[in-house]
Design an enzyme around this catalytic site. Structure first.
Site, short mmCIF file in Angstrom:
data_model
loop_
_atom_site.label_atom_id
_atom_site.label_comp_id
_atom_site.label_asym_id
_atom_site.label_seq_id
_atom_site.Cartn_x
_atom_site.Cartn_y
_atom_site.Cartn_z
N CYS A 138 1.28 6.17 1.18
CA CYS A 138 2.21 7.24 1.59
C CYS A 138 2.98 7.91 0.46
O CYS A 138 3.01 9.13 0.36
CB CYS A 138 3.26 6.71 2.57
SG CYS A 138 2.85 5.21 3.45
N THR A 141 3.35 2.66 8.22
CA THR A 141 4.45 1.92 7.61
C THR A 141 5.64 1.70 8.56
O THR A 141 6.12 0.57 8.69
CB THR A 141 4.91 2.67 6.34
OG1 THR A 141 3.90 2.47 5.37
CG2 THR A 141 6.24 2.17 5.82
N ASP A 182 -0.56 -3.87 9.08
CA ASP A 182 -1.96 -3.44 9.12
C ASP A 182 -2.93 -4.60 9.39
O ASP A 182 -4.01 -4.38 9.93
CB ASP A 182 -2.37 -2.77 7.80
CG ASP A 182 -1.78 -1.36 7.67
OD1 ASP A 182 -1.03 -0.93 8.57
OD2 ASP A 182 -2.07 -0.70 6.66
N GLU A 224 11.40 27.28 16.13
CA GLU A 224 11.98 27.88 17.34
C GLU A 224 10.89 28.24 18.35
O GLU A 224 11.17 28.38 19.55
CB GLU A 224 12.83 29.10 17.01
CG GLU A 224 12.05 30.31 16.54
CD GLU A 224 12.94 31.53 16.30
OE1 GLU A 224 13.82 31.80 17.13
OE2 GLU A 224 12.73 32.22 15.28
N THR A 268 0.83 -1.21 0.00
CA THR A 268 0.00 0.00 0.00
C THR A 268 0.86 1.25 0.00
O THR A 268 0.64 2.18 -0.80
CB THR A 268 -0.91 0.01 1.25
OG1 THR A 268 -1.76 -1.14 1.20
CG2 THR A 268 -1.76 1.28 1.31
#
Ligand code: NDP
Length: 465
Positions: free
Chosen positions: A53, A316, A308, A446, A47
């Site tokens: 992703c 992942t 999964d 920051e 996947t």
């Protein structure tokens, strides 16, 4: 593992599914001396590489380009009106994915893993049917992942799921995204950024359940400012298709909405249909996820499962971590444990979210009270451009120990920033450690080391009011 036992089988390990977790487990097992085979019926990389992703992130980059073009004017650039060509993006993306598929194939062959481009199913706890061939293994690892859920309301068949989004023939003019999780918000941002008139529907009061409430509200506001039509407490009750292809979604509340595409992003389910789990004695839970113990062993002692398909954390890097634990514990005599605490994550929404640790509600529930340090500001890049997008940064500090127990950001590069801070977070950094860290100026990040005074104290009694 005794040699006699091992050699009565074709392989020491047979992995079903060559996604992120399966490939890593196969390679590491082989590197530790096991004779390993892996079967993949669809595409190498699973996947994440093919329909998750990686291509999603590439689409996200594409969807941010119009913002850059808009911002350019304030910086003195005159850029012609941008034109977008969907087939170019889609096909360039596919070429890149095919390159990655090739890399995965090389990784496996270089590691000495035998690859079967076929569907594998369990015949019993040591035997598989691999594209019609019978193969035996001392151990079997199931790493078949998940698949997108499809709803059942009338006309749901006219909709698509995330897998389909990566191969659309054409980009729609209008789209509805149904759902309020990672995938829905990411695709709402992608579609809107690529110029699609986008409506997102979520069934509850506020999307991204489980995330910090300020993060959820901030993202909703920014998405609306950009022009995404976000509607909460709304679902599709039925959909009709007109002869010209227009879809008409009938929404709860009585309204109808015309659109060209409906994307259902309503969760994913373990991919276990027809896998032969019962034949092997592998049990699943109520959601269909394979039950495993801490060593990823299923109810059949020679069969393991990771990723999964066990539905612990659908990410992942988690599947890869589980694959490493399995390989090193099984074939290198180690006793590693996967640490599921404080897993950082990002949502590649527009703007993106980066997060590690507890939400405010979770922190209050766990500690009774937390100090909240919160800032919302226009990043410097948005000053000259006139871009009105704001960033949100939020730290949650447990007052007794001074430990930072939650860190959240919505804004450019939130994922990159959260990844860095996650190391300090897991090392147990206190607010004093943050304060004593010199900021990098001028950056957005920051802000995390310069927020001196708490914005408020969140307490259990107040939260309940
Ligand atoms: P999620 O489980 O994250 O979200 C599902 C969404 O659909 C929720 O908003 C849920 O609502 C809603 N929903 C569920 N059932 C229905 C229904 N019948 N009708 C209407 N809405 C419904 O699933 P996703 O599909 O977005 O993603 C799956 C997993 O993939 C994620 O959990 C994540 O771990 C992973 N992922 C991670 C990414 C990343 O790291 N950036 C990117 C993409 C995916 P409710 O909240 O009310 O239950």
């Amino acid at each position: 593992m005794s040699d006699t036992a091992s050699h009565s089988y074709d392989y020491d390990l047979f992995v079903i599914g060559a996604g992120s977790g399966g490939v890593r487990a196969a390679r590491m097992s082989s590197a530790n001396g096991a004779r390993v085979a892996i079967a993949e019926e669809r595409f190498l990389g699973g996947t994440c590489v093919n329909v998750g992703c990686v291509p999603k992130k590439l689409f996200t980059y594409a969807a941010h380009v119009p913002d850059e073009v808009k911002d350019a004017a304030g910086y003195g650039w005159t850029v012609g009106a941008p034109r977008f060509d969907w087939p170019t993006l889609r096909d360039n993306k596919t070429a890149e994915i095919e390159r990655l598929n090739g890399i995965y194939e090389k990784l496996l062959s270089n590691a000495g893993v035998t690859l079967y481009n076929a569907r594998a199913t369990l015949v019993d706890a040591h035997t598989l049917d691999v594209g019609g061939e019978t193969v035996t293994a001392e151990r079997i690892l199931i790493a078949v992942g998940g698949r997108p859920n499809r709803p059942s309301e009338p006309g749901a068949e006219y909709g698509v799921v995330s897998d389909d989004m990566f191969y659309l023939d054409e980009l729609p003019k209008r789209a509805i995204v149904a759902g309020g999780g990672y995938i829905a918000v990411e695709f709402a941002g992608i579609l809107h950024g690529l110029g699609v008139e986008t409506t997102q529907l979520y069934r509850g009061d506020m999307f991204l359940r489980g995330f910090d409430d300020d993060v959820r509200a901030h993202l909703a506001e920014e998405m609306r400012k950009k022009g995404v039509d976000l509607r909460f407490n709304t679902i599709i009750e039925k959909t009709e298709k007109r002869e010209d292809g227009t879809l008409v979604a009938h929404l709860s509340g009585g309204e109808t909405l015309e659109t060209d595409l409906i994307l259902y992003a309503i969760g994913r389910s373990p991919n276990t249909d027809g896998l032969g789990l019962e034949a092997a004695g592998v049990e699943t839970d109520a959601k269909g996820a394979i039950k495993v113990d801490d060593d990823y062993r299923t109810t059949a002692s020679s069969v393991y499962a990771i990723g999964d398909v066990i539905d612990r954390v659908q990410l992942t890097p988690v599947a890869i971590g589980e694959g490493m634990v399995f390989a090193f514990n099984t074939f290198a005599g180690q006793s590693r444990k996967m640490d599921y605490r404080d897993i950082p994550s990002a949502v590649f929404s527009h703007p993106p979210i980066g997060s590690v640790g507890l939400s405010e509600a979770e922190a209050v529930a766990e500690y009774g009270a937390v100090d909240v340090y919160q800032a919302s500001f226009r990043p410097m890049k948005n000053t000259l451009s006139g871009n009105q997008e704001k960033a949100l940064m939020k730290l949650l500090v447990e007052p007794k120990s001074d430990r930072v127990v939650g860190l959240h950001m919505v804004g450019p590069e939130a994922g990159e920033i959260a990844q860095g801070f996650a190391v300090a977070f897991r090392a147990g950094a206190t607010k004093a450690d943050f304060d004593s860290t010199v900021g990098i100026h001028p950056t957005s990040a920051e802000e995390f080391v310069t927020m001196r005074e708490p914005t408020r104290r969140a307490e259990a009694s107040k939260a309940a009011e």
